[in-house]
Scaffold this motif. Structure first.
Motif: not given
Length: 315
Positions: A48-71
């Protein structure tokens, strides 16, 4: 957006290991929070509130991404991006960048570590020494297991990107003949390639370097293993699921092929009762997804992540 306003989160920093220098990341003009690991139910809160996410294997699906307006940017600390819903990210205007061509030397080194172990039986000989067999031997040496040279053997490459080309370079040093497979369903064989079935039939060593897709899932199953030479070995450092695991076990049990070395499984980490881990076989080597993981490769990977962030935000 000013650099001072940027915030970032690394959701699974522990996957990079403890032996590389993270100062490259910390030196960027962002406010960072790093977590060793992040479970699915923690992703939203931590991102939440992050403009940048770094992930190796953590999944970021549509339901998650739609709730991160600052990303604004997702940096995948890997080459494969199957853990990101790329369609959803594009629709939301979120850039996704991965790392490329950082692990060629590391992958090739493990490929040949597995090949040489299968053909030299080094570990088995070492165990015999520790068990006292050499001390009790009437001969100056032990010849309990076969040793086979790579010179003049044929290496078949399935997939021919940067990683496969790194393997090819080492094969040349062993005076191996290298052949490159065309697609399994190809109607015609491209110049410089060999048909998929011909690679299976003629190779002494097969090394897999293609991505896991709908077409490559179970690319190597019982029918394909039956085409291979009985004295051939197969290496998979690409993705679990490209080789059908149950069929591979059966082929090894019945000595249809000489051996196999796999660095990847269909589920990672595997359950303790996974078939591949609970079938005693002396012609199977399993390593825990480490082909990419030399210290040097991981440092190059981190540098690319930093470069991707710097380029995207013009820092």
């Amino acid at each position: 957006m000013k650099a001072s306003q940027l915030t970032g989160v690394f959701l699974d920093a522990a996957t990079m290991g403890q032996d590389i220098d993270l100062e490259l990341l910390n030196a960027l003009p962002l406010d960072w929070i790093s977590y060793p690991y992040t479970s699915p139910n923690e992703v939203l809160e931590r991102s939440n509130n992050a403009q940048v996410i770094i992930t190796n294997k953590v999944k970021l699906d549509a339901s998650v991404l739609s709730q991160l307006p600052d990303l604004k940017l997702i940096c995948v600390a890997a080459t494969g991006m199957d853990n990101i819903d790329l369609i959803a990210a594009d629709a939301l205007g979120v850039a996704v960048k991965n790392a490329k061509n950082y692990a060629g030397n590391s992958v090739a080194q493990l490929v040949f570590s597995l090949i040489l172990e299968l053909l030299n039986n080094t570990s088995k000989y070492s165990q015999r020494v520790q068990q006292g067999y050499w001390s009790k031997s009437k001969s100056f040496c032990l010849l309990d297991f076969p040793i086979s040279e790579l010179t003049n053997k044929t290496l078949g490459l399935i997939g021919y990107g940067t990683l496969a080309k790194s393997v090819e370079k080492i094969a040349a040093a062993f005076d191996m003949k290298v052949i490159i497979s065309d697609h399994k369903d190809a109607n015609t064989v491209r110049e410089g390639r060999v048909s998929f079935d011909e690679v299976l039939k003629t190779s002494d060593v097969i090394s897999i370097h293609c991505p896991l897709t709908a077409k490559t899932t179970n690319l190597i199953s019982a029918a394909e293993l039956n085409l291979m030479k009985s004295n051939a070995v197969i290496i998979n450092t690409a993705r679990g699921g490209i080789i059908n695991e149950a069929d591979l076990i059966e082929a090894l049990q019945q000595n249809k092929i000489l051996g196999a070395g796999v660095d990847v499984l269909t589920v990672e980490p595997p359950r303790a009762d996974h078939l591949m881990l609970n079938t005693p076989l002396d012609n199977l080597i399993i390593t825990p997804h480490i082909a990419w993981a030399s210290v040097e490769a991981r440092q190059r990977l981190l540098q690319q992540v930093c470069d991707n962030i710097t380029e995207h935000f013009a820092l």
